[in-house]
Design an enzyme around this catalytic site. Structure first.
Site, PDB file in Angstrom:
ATOM      1  N   GLN A 105      73.578 -15.960  43.107  1.00  0.00           N
ATOM      2  CA  GLN A 105      73.760 -14.664  42.450  1.00  0.00           C
ATOM      3  C   GLN A 105      72.396 -14.185  41.932  1.00  0.00           C
ATOM      4  O   GLN A 105      72.278 -13.028  41.515  1.00  0.00           O
ATOM      5  CB  GLN A 105      74.718 -14.801  41.275  1.00  0.00           C
ATOM      6  CG  GLN A 105      76.117 -15.269  41.656  1.00  0.00           C
ATOM      7  CD  GLN A 105      76.940 -15.542  40.423  1.00  0.00           C
ATOM      8  OE1 GLN A 105      77.594 -14.650  39.885  1.00  0.00           O
ATOM      9  NE2 GLN A 105      76.909 -16.781  39.945  1.00  0.00           N
ATOM     10  N   ASP A 108      65.938 -13.767  41.721  1.00  0.00           N
ATOM     11  CA  ASP A 108      64.570 -14.299  41.742  1.00  0.00           C
ATOM     12  C   ASP A 108      64.330 -15.070  43.040  1.00  0.00           C
ATOM     13  O   ASP A 108      65.255 -15.284  43.812  1.00  0.00           O
ATOM     14  CB  ASP A 108      64.318 -15.202  40.508  1.00  0.00           C
ATOM     15  CG  ASP A 108      65.219 -16.440  40.495  1.00  0.00           C
ATOM     16  OD1 ASP A 108      65.978 -16.625  39.530  1.00  0.00           O
ATOM     17  OD2 ASP A 108      65.169 -17.210  41.476  1.00  0.00           O
ATOM     18  N   HIS A 123      73.494 -10.930  45.496  1.00  0.00           N
ATOM     19  CA  HIS A 123      73.255  -9.791  44.596  1.00  0.00           C
ATOM     20  C   HIS A 123      71.896  -9.147  44.837  1.00  0.00           C
ATOM     21  O   HIS A 123      71.411  -8.386  44.008  1.00  0.00           O
ATOM     22  CB  HIS A 123      73.368 -10.246  43.138  1.00  0.00           C
ATOM     23  CG  HIS A 123      74.767 -10.591  42.737  1.00  0.00           C
ATOM     24  ND1 HIS A 123      75.051 -11.333  41.614  1.00  0.00           N
ATOM     25  CD2 HIS A 123      75.966 -10.310  43.308  1.00  0.00           C
ATOM     26  CE1 HIS A 123      76.370 -11.483  41.510  1.00  0.00           C
ATOM     27  NE2 HIS A 123      76.948 -10.876  42.533  1.00  0.00           N
TER      28      HIS A 123
END
Ligand code: BV8
Length: 252
Positions: A105, A108, A123
């Site tokens: 999710q 980074d 995401h």
């Protein structure tokens, strides 16, 4: 089968032929210094989700949204993967792409920096930008800019936007995720509060499969019990950077 709290460091055996689906959340990057969303000093303490992580928020104030993501890009450029990221990369190398699937999710880049070869960012990704006009043929591109004195625009004239899935938007590659969920024997979530759907609902696929007679397992690893704790077979409480190295044993 009630959820059990077992000793956090009790090894998790991956038996011959078993395949693993790993879902990670902001908790796996916490020890690298990236802020989570819902913990004490979480991101949502300072920003209203509606203002910075929805299409409506971007429409209303794109400068605020670019400031929010620009700050996160600048911070993410200064952090390094932690032992949890590296432990998952080693497990992927040990099991191979057929038996190991990593869905995150997180937006980074720390899984990749920690050595993971294949990462599905459901995401989106912090360091990618795309045109905000869905009709524009230009593809998302790698972008480390974090200061925006003027709003970035595509050649087509439309505003550019972060390549991120906001609330109310459909996560990426859901069919591929569902396919791998149905093919896995062991489902492990690491560092996610279980507050955001559809990711928080993935574990229920394992419950459904067990009710239909399949031999499957689900384990949560994180600092505190997630909101969807009751759907897991096991809960292992502790920091990912400490627990993950050496947690999995592989039997060929
Ligand atoms: C969709 C990008 C339709 C932004 C993100 C009512 C009920 C149910 C659902 C909904 C509802 N109303 C609306 C919805 C849907 C909505 C939703 O779920 N809302 C919630 C808030 C109620 N979902 C959506 O809109 C999604 N889209 O539903 O589309 C659809 C779906 C499928 C098919 C067809 C149609 C889109 C959601 C995506 C939103 N974008 N991110 C950005 O990052 O800037 S979500 C955001 O939250 C992040 O991606 C983050 O990863 C994600 C989840 O948070 P966590 O990762 O869990 O982080 P959190 O801070 O919450 O928790 C951290 C955890 O780590 C804690 O538990 C902590 O204990 C632990 N931890 C801390 N330190 C450590 C640790 N663990 C281990 N070690 C440590 N050291």
């Amino acid at each position: 089968m009630p959820t059990q709290s077992v000793p956090a460091t009790q090894p998790i055996a991956i038996t011959a032929g078993e395949s693993l689906f790993v879902l990670t959340g902001a908790g796996i990057s916490a020890e690298s210094g990236i802020r989570t969303f819902r913990d004490g000093n979480g991101l949502w303490e300072e920003h209203r989700v509606e203002d910075v992580a929805t299409p409506e928020g971007f429409e209303a104030n794109p400068a605020l949204v670019w400031r929010f993501y620009g700050q996160r890009r600048a911070q993410a450029l200064t952090v390094k993967p932690n032992p949890a990221h590296r432990a998952l990369a080693a497990l992927e190398a040990r099991l191979g792409p057929e038996r190991f699937f990593l869905c995150t999710q997180n937006v980074d880049h720390l899984h990749e920096a920690g050595g993971s070869a294949e990462v599905l960012h459901m995401h989106g990704e912090l360091f990618r930008t795309r045109c905000s006009d869905p009709r524009c043929p230009k593809l998302p591109f790698h972008d480390e800019r974090h200061d925006f004195p003027t709003l970035p625009r595509c050649d087509c004239g439309a505003l550019q936007r972060p390549h991120i899935v906001w609330f109310g938007e459909i996560p990426f590659e859901m069919r591929r995720i569902e396919r791998r969920l149905r093919a896995s024997h062991l489902f492990v979530t690491i560092g996610s509060s279980g507050a955001v759907y559809p990711a928080a609902g993935f574990v229920r696929e394992m419950l459904y499969r067990r009710e239909n007679g399949e031999h499957v397992r689900s384990i949560y690893v994180g600092l505190e019990r997630p909101e969807n704790a009751d759907a897991f077979d096991e809960i292992r409480l502790g920091p990912a950077g400490t627990l993950l190295p050496g947690l999995f044993t592989v039997q060929d």
